[in-house]
Design a protein around this motif. Structure first.
Motif, PDB file in Angstrom:
ATOM      1  N   UNK A  22      78.272  90.411  36.127  1.00 58.19           N
ATOM      2  CA  UNK A  22      78.008  89.919  34.983  1.00 58.19           C
ATOM      3  C   UNK A  22      78.007  91.005  33.989  1.00 58.19           C
ATOM      4  N   UNK A  23      77.529  92.289  34.390  1.00 54.25           N
ATOM      5  CA  UNK A  23      77.584  93.200  33.276  1.00 54.25           C
ATOM      6  C   UNK A  23      78.735  93.560  32.980  1.00 54.25           C
ATOM      7  N   UNK A  24      79.880  93.744  33.840  1.00 55.56           N
ATOM      8  CA  UNK A  24      81.374  93.933  33.861  1.00 55.56           C
ATOM      9  C   UNK A  24      81.925  92.851  32.835  1.00 55.56           C
ATOM     10  N   UNK A  25      81.496  91.712  33.000  1.00 57.19           N
ATOM     11  CA  UNK A  25      82.048  90.753  32.399  1.00 57.19           C
ATOM     12  C   UNK A  25      81.584  90.752  30.760  1.00 57.19           C
ATOM     13  N   UNK A  26      80.303  91.182  30.882  1.00 54.88           N
ATOM     14  CA  UNK A  26      79.787  91.246  29.497  1.00 54.88           C
ATOM     15  C   UNK A  26      80.534  92.263  28.566  1.00 54.88           C
ATOM     16  N   UNK A  27      80.858  93.394  29.280  1.00 55.59           N
ATOM     17  CA  UNK A  27      81.542  94.177  28.684  1.00 55.59           C
ATOM     18  C   UNK A  27      83.160  93.951  28.110  1.00 55.59           C
ATOM     19  N   UNK A  28      83.685  93.136  29.167  1.00 57.26           N
ATOM     20  CA  UNK A  28      84.878  92.427  28.863  1.00 57.26           C
ATOM     21  C   UNK A  28      84.900  91.330  27.570  1.00 57.26           C
ATOM     22  N   UNK A  29      83.856  90.667  27.795  1.00 60.11           N
ATOM     23  CA  UNK A  29      83.451  89.645  26.617  1.00 60.11           C
ATOM     24  C   UNK A  29      83.478  90.562  25.397  1.00 60.11           C
ATOM     25  N   UNK A  30      82.869  91.564  25.108  1.00 54.45           N
ATOM     26  CA  UNK A  30      82.456  92.310  24.060  1.00 54.45           C
ATOM     27  C   UNK A  30      83.889  92.822  23.583  1.00 54.45           C
ATOM     28  N   UNK A  31      84.770  93.252  24.603  1.00 53.22           N
ATOM     29  CA  UNK A  31      86.004  93.855  24.158  1.00 53.22           C
ATOM     30  C   UNK A  31      86.773  92.816  23.500  1.00 53.22           C
ATOM     31  N   UNK A  32      86.871  91.741  24.166  1.00 55.08           N
ATOM     32  CA  UNK A  32      87.657  90.556  23.730  1.00 55.08           C
ATOM     33  C   UNK A  32      86.988  90.242  22.204  1.00 55.08           C
ATOM     34  N   UNK A  33      85.796  90.128  22.083  1.00 57.50           N
ATOM     35  CA  UNK A  33      85.310  89.826  20.746  1.00 57.50           C
ATOM     36  C   UNK A  33      85.642  90.710  19.830  1.00 57.50           C
ATOM     37  N   UNK A  34      85.706  91.971  20.189  1.00 59.23           N
ATOM     38  CA  UNK A  34      86.092  93.065  19.288  1.00 59.23           C
ATOM     39  C   UNK A  34      87.725  93.015  18.750  1.00 59.23           C
ATOM     40  N   UNK A  35      88.428  92.605  19.980  1.00 56.29           N
ATOM     41  CA  UNK A  35      89.839  92.286  19.506  1.00 56.29           C
ATOM     42  C   UNK A  35      89.919  91.140  18.644  1.00 56.29           C
ATOM     43  N   UNK A  36      89.301  90.039  19.015  1.00 53.93           N
ATOM     44  CA  UNK A  36      89.290  89.032  18.018  1.00 53.93           C
ATOM     45  C   UNK A  36      88.795  89.175  16.588  1.00 53.93           C
ATOM     46  N   UNK A  37      87.781  90.210  16.439  1.00 50.87           N
ATOM     47  CA  UNK A  37      87.503  90.487  15.271  1.00 50.87           C
ATOM     48  C   UNK A  37      88.589  91.321  14.539  1.00 50.87           C
ATOM     49  N   UNK A  38      89.173  92.208  15.263  1.00 50.08           N
ATOM     50  CA  UNK A  38      90.256  92.872  14.561  1.00 50.08           C
ATOM     51  C   UNK A  38      91.427  92.176  14.105  1.00 50.08           C
ATOM     52  N   UNK A  39      91.596  91.047  15.028  1.00 47.71           N
ATOM     53  CA  UNK A  39      92.659  90.259  14.834  1.00 47.71           C
ATOM     54  C   UNK A  39      92.670  89.610  13.366  1.00 47.71           C
ATOM     55  N   UNK A  40      91.223  88.954  13.342  1.00 44.99           N
ATOM     56  CA  UNK A  40      90.955  88.194  12.524  1.00 44.99           C
ATOM     57  C   UNK A  40      90.901  89.068  11.057  1.00 44.99           C
ATOM     58  N   UNK A  41      90.488  90.333  11.262  1.00 47.83           N
ATOM     59  CA  UNK A  41      90.709  91.270   9.865  1.00 47.83           C
ATOM     60  C   UNK A  41      91.829  91.562   9.476  1.00 47.83           C
ATOM     61  N   UNK A  42      92.995  91.606  10.733  1.00 49.31           N
ATOM     62  CA  UNK A  42      94.234  91.860  10.100  1.00 49.31           C
ATOM     63  C   UNK A  42      94.864  90.451   9.542  1.00 49.31           C
ATOM     64  N   UNK A  43      94.592  89.119  10.056  1.00 46.32           N
ATOM     65  CA  UNK A  43      95.210  88.061   9.504  1.00 46.32           C
ATOM     66  C   UNK A  43      94.346  87.974   7.828  1.00 46.32           C
ATOM     67  N   UNK A  44      93.030  88.083   7.839  1.00 49.44           N
ATOM     68  CA  UNK A  44      92.581  88.209   6.489  1.00 49.44           C
ATOM     69  C   UNK A  44      93.309  89.174   5.407  1.00 49.44           C
ATOM     70  N   UNK A  45      93.602  90.246   5.997  1.00 51.65           N
ATOM     71  CA  UNK A  45      94.318  91.291   5.189  1.00 51.65           C
ATOM     72  C   UNK A  45      95.589  90.715   4.849  1.00 51.65           C
ATOM     73  N   UNK A  46      96.352  90.216   5.796  1.00 52.19           N
ATOM     74  CA  UNK A  46      97.604  89.780   5.422  1.00 52.19           C
ATOM     75  C   UNK A  46      97.588  88.715   4.406  1.00 52.19           C
TER      76      UNK A  46
END
Lengths: 240, 141
Positions: B41-65
């Protein structure tokens, strides 16, 4: 007062073994065949066999049996960690959890006609208590070395003459309180149920007393485990 | 009722034996599974936060575009609007010049006609005055 019907004693008598007709036996074999001994072995076998059968193959997504044991073991683990810390829990979990499960099952089987609670004998409860008492001093000496004596000296040096006897008596009283509390409660429950079985028939002890019996059985198991955890945690703490 | 004997020692041994059995049959495996699950679960939590970070970066990219595209569209719109305004003004000035020229022309025509009519009336006025005087006097002048 003797139980009306104890099926293991009847079987042993049928096999020609000397089952004592009082609380304890006189010869060694009689003592081994005493009901609280035979029912202790029954409870031990029950716990080992039932846990073996219900656990099966352990998986990440648990089945019914595994789920039950995970709740029991996980719940106890969390409780011990909250009170004693992770390190002591890892060391003493098997001991305290065994006491909890054994006392709960041993108390509860006395409610079933034909069974008796092994914890209604002082030999059983004192055996458990001696293990706890010795272990908590072992924890104290291991944690503090010779300075463990400070636990018995009170908060100030000039109070030592007063505090030392009090602390020693209260510490030795743990042996009595822990064992006699459990023994007394379960003995009372057994005696009451025995009388009611005789008055109301062996198959129908009045329901409210059975409900109280269940409550007392679980509460006493909980109290024993709780006090054990408190004693262990106190022994590892620094003296005031 | 309270008789202690050798069974006390046997019960201690019983409890120690039960501890070892239950530890190997029950506690060890179950606690192992609980530990593994917590680690997973702790590992999954790490993965989830990684995915969330990626999604946030993607969103920022889309917003900038999106912001960039929106700026571009606004500039294009502004320039088109300025062009249209300039073209309209030019056309308006052209039409106004044409209208002014026409007006001037018409005014010149009217003035010429007025001058013609005035001179014609002036000629007729002398003749008319002579006739009126002859009539009053009763003789030709």
């Amino acid at each position: 007062m003797e139980h009306p019907i104890l099926f293991i004693s009847l079987i042993l008598e049928g096999l020609g073994l000397p089952v004592p007709h009082g609380f304890v036996g006189h010869t060694f074999l009689e003592q081994l065949c005493a009901p609280y001994m035979t029912y202790t072995w029954l409870v031990m076998a029950f716990l080992i066999i039932v846990s073996k059968l219900t656990l099966g193959n352990l998986e990440m997504i648990p089945g019914k049996g595994q789920n039950f044991w995970e709740i029991v073991v996980g719940g106890m683990d969390n409780f011990f960690v909250d009170n004693m810390g992770r390190e002591m829990t890892d060391q003493f979990f098997p001991m305290i959890a065994t006491f909890g499960l054994y006392i709960a099952v041993a108390n509860l089987i006395g409610l079933i006609p034909g069974f008796m609670s092994p914890t209604s004998s002082i030999n059983t409860t004192l055996a458990l208590t001696i293990i706890v008492w010795v272990t908590h001093h072992f924890i104290g000496f291991r944690a503090h070395g010779i300075k463990y004596y400070k636990h018995f000296m009170g908060p100030m040096w000039w109070l030592v003459p007063l505090m030392l006897p009090i602390e020693l008596i209260s510490n030795f009283a743990r042996l009595l309180s822990l064992s006699i509390r459990l023994f007394g409660n379960i003995m009372a429950k057994e005696t009451l149920l025995g009388i009611l079985f005789m008055l109301a028939g062996f198959a129908f002890a009045p329901l409210p007393i059975m409900v109280l019996g269940v409550l007392v059985s679980l509460v006493q198991a909980m109290v024993f485990v709780l006090l054990t955890v408190v004693y262990f945690a106190q022994a590892a703490e620094h003296a005031h | 009722m309270i008789d202690m004997d050798i069974t006390l020692v046997i019960q201690i041994i019983n409890m120690i034996v039960l501890m070892f059995f239950l530890n190997s049959v029950l506690y060890k495996p179950v606690r192992e599974v609980l530990k593994k699950r917590a680690e997973k679960l702790a590992g999954m939590q790490g993965e989830i936060s990684k995915f969330e970070k990626n999604a946030q970066l993607r969103q920022e990219e889309v917003d900038a575009k999106m912001a960039k595209a929106s700026g571009k569209a606004k500039a294009a719109l502004d320039s088109a609007r300025a062009d249209a305004q300039a073209a309209g003004a030019e056309k308006l000035a052209d039409i106004k010049a044409k209208a002014d020229a026409e007006k001037e022309k018409q005014m010149a025509d009217i003035k010429a006609q007025l001058a013609g009519a005035t001179s014609q009336l002036q000629g007729s006025l002398n003749d008319f005055a002579t006739q009126m005087a002859s009539k009053i006097l009763g003789r030709s002048l």
